[in-house]
Write a protein that holds these residues in place. Structure first.
Motif, PDB file in Angstrom:
ATOM      1  N   MET A   1      11.446  -1.474   3.300  1.00  0.00           N
ATOM      2  CA  MET A   1      10.377  -1.788   2.224  1.00  0.00           C
ATOM      3  C   MET A   1       9.064  -1.430   2.621  1.00  0.00           C
ATOM      4  O   MET A   1       8.284  -1.252   1.788  1.00  0.00           O
ATOM      5  N   ILE A   2       8.915  -2.022   3.946  1.00  0.00           N
ATOM      6  CA  ILE A   2       7.411  -1.664   4.296  1.00  0.00           C
ATOM      7  C   ILE A   2       7.065  -0.245   4.726  1.00  0.00           C
ATOM      8  O   ILE A   2       5.953  -0.058   3.858  1.00  0.00           O
ATOM      9  N   LEU A   3       7.981   0.634   4.905  1.00  0.00           N
ATOM     10  CA  LEU A   3       7.930   2.105   5.009  1.00  0.00           C
ATOM     11  C   LEU A   3       7.729   2.560   3.338  1.00  0.00           C
ATOM     12  O   LEU A   3       6.939   3.590   3.287  1.00  0.00           O
ATOM     13  N   LYS A   4       8.422   2.063   2.622  1.00  0.00           N
ATOM     14  CA  LYS A   4       8.339   2.500   1.284  1.00  0.00           C
ATOM     15  C   LYS A   4       7.016   2.115   0.670  1.00  0.00           C
ATOM     16  O   LYS A   4       6.322   3.061   0.170  1.00  0.00           O
ATOM     17  N   ALA A   5       6.540   1.009   0.979  1.00  0.00           N
ATOM     18  CA  ALA A   5       5.292   0.485   0.089  1.00  0.00           C
ATOM     19  C   ALA A   5       4.158   1.509   0.971  1.00  0.00           C
ATOM     20  O   ALA A   5       3.071   1.848   0.311  1.00  0.00           O
ATOM     21  N   VAL A   6       4.345   1.596   2.274  1.00  0.00           N
ATOM     22  CA  VAL A   6       3.115   2.482   2.921  1.00  0.00           C
ATOM     23  C   VAL A   6       3.223   3.842   2.595  1.00  0.00           C
ATOM     24  O   VAL A   6       2.262   4.630   2.183  1.00  0.00           O
ATOM     25  N   ALA A   7       4.431   4.349   2.224  1.00  0.00           N
ATOM     26  CA  ALA A   7       4.406   5.715   1.653  1.00  0.00           C
ATOM     27  C   ALA A   7       3.936   5.967   0.335  1.00  0.00           C
ATOM     28  O   ALA A   7       3.294   7.025   0.150  1.00  0.00           O
ATOM     29  N   MET A   8       3.881   4.845  -0.334  1.00  0.00           N
ATOM     30  CA  MET A   8       3.213   5.105  -1.737  1.00  0.00           C
ATOM     31  C   MET A   8       1.496   5.283  -1.633  1.00  0.00           C
ATOM     32  O   MET A   8       0.903   6.122  -2.398  1.00  0.00           O
ATOM     33  N   SER A   9       1.239   4.748  -0.433  1.00  0.00           N
ATOM     34  CA  SER A   9      -0.413   5.111  -0.253  1.00  0.00           C
ATOM     35  C   SER A   9      -0.416   6.636   0.126  1.00  0.00           C
ATOM     36  O   SER A   9      -1.390   7.151  -0.617  1.00  0.00           O
TER      37      SER A   9
END
Length: 155
Positions: A21-29
């Motif tokens: 989930m952290i990687l997913k949120a960072v990927a959105m940036s």
């Protein structure tokens, strides 16, 4: 007191789900930046109109909203509104030492619901479809939180 360890299957399950989930949120940036470069627009700040190697031909229209960029921003905002609750609720939930099958179901179920929500939002599916995936994740958060609350009250 035993130190936390990824040898504990509950903690390992949480660590995997939380990391995804952290990687997913960072990927959105990153996806937002990629979209801005692809669209040569959707910028937000006046200084973004300075001539640079990444923006060799600045134009004031680049500050206008761009739907392709804004869609990614909305997805990112939705993640920022939801994933922190998962990180806290999921961690507290595993402290209650639930059955491993329940932890897998809820923690990985949340991850799947967020990835499906992303896919539905990114591809402009109906609000009903997007809302269904969001609702699944929200219900999972409620279940984990109530489980934790019940365990804390009972102790």
């Amino acid at each position: 007191m035993e130190l936390p360890s990824l040898q504990n299957p509950l903690l390992a399950t949480y660590a995997i789900a939380a990391s995804l989930m952290i990687l997913k949120a960072v990927a959105m940036s990153w996806l937002t930046v990629i979209r801005m470069v692809q669209e040569k627009g959707g910028y937000r700040s006046p200084e973004d109109l300075r001539k640079t190697p990444l923006n060799p031909n600045p134009d004031p229209t680049q500050l206008a909203p761009n739907e392709r960029v804004e869609r990614v921003r909305r997805i990112h905002l939705n993640d920022l509104e939801n994933i922190p609750f998962f990180l806290v609720s999921g961690f507290l939930f595993i402290l209650t030492e639930p059955p491993i099958w329940l932890a897998w179901l809820l923690l990985y179920g949340y991850v799947v619901s967020r990835l499906l929500h992303f896919a539905a939002y990114f591809t402009a599916q109906t609000h009903d479809m997007r809302a269904t995936f969001w609702t699944v994740g929200s219900v999972i958060l409620i279940v984990m939180t109530l489980w934790t609350l019940g365990a804390a009250i009972a102790s």
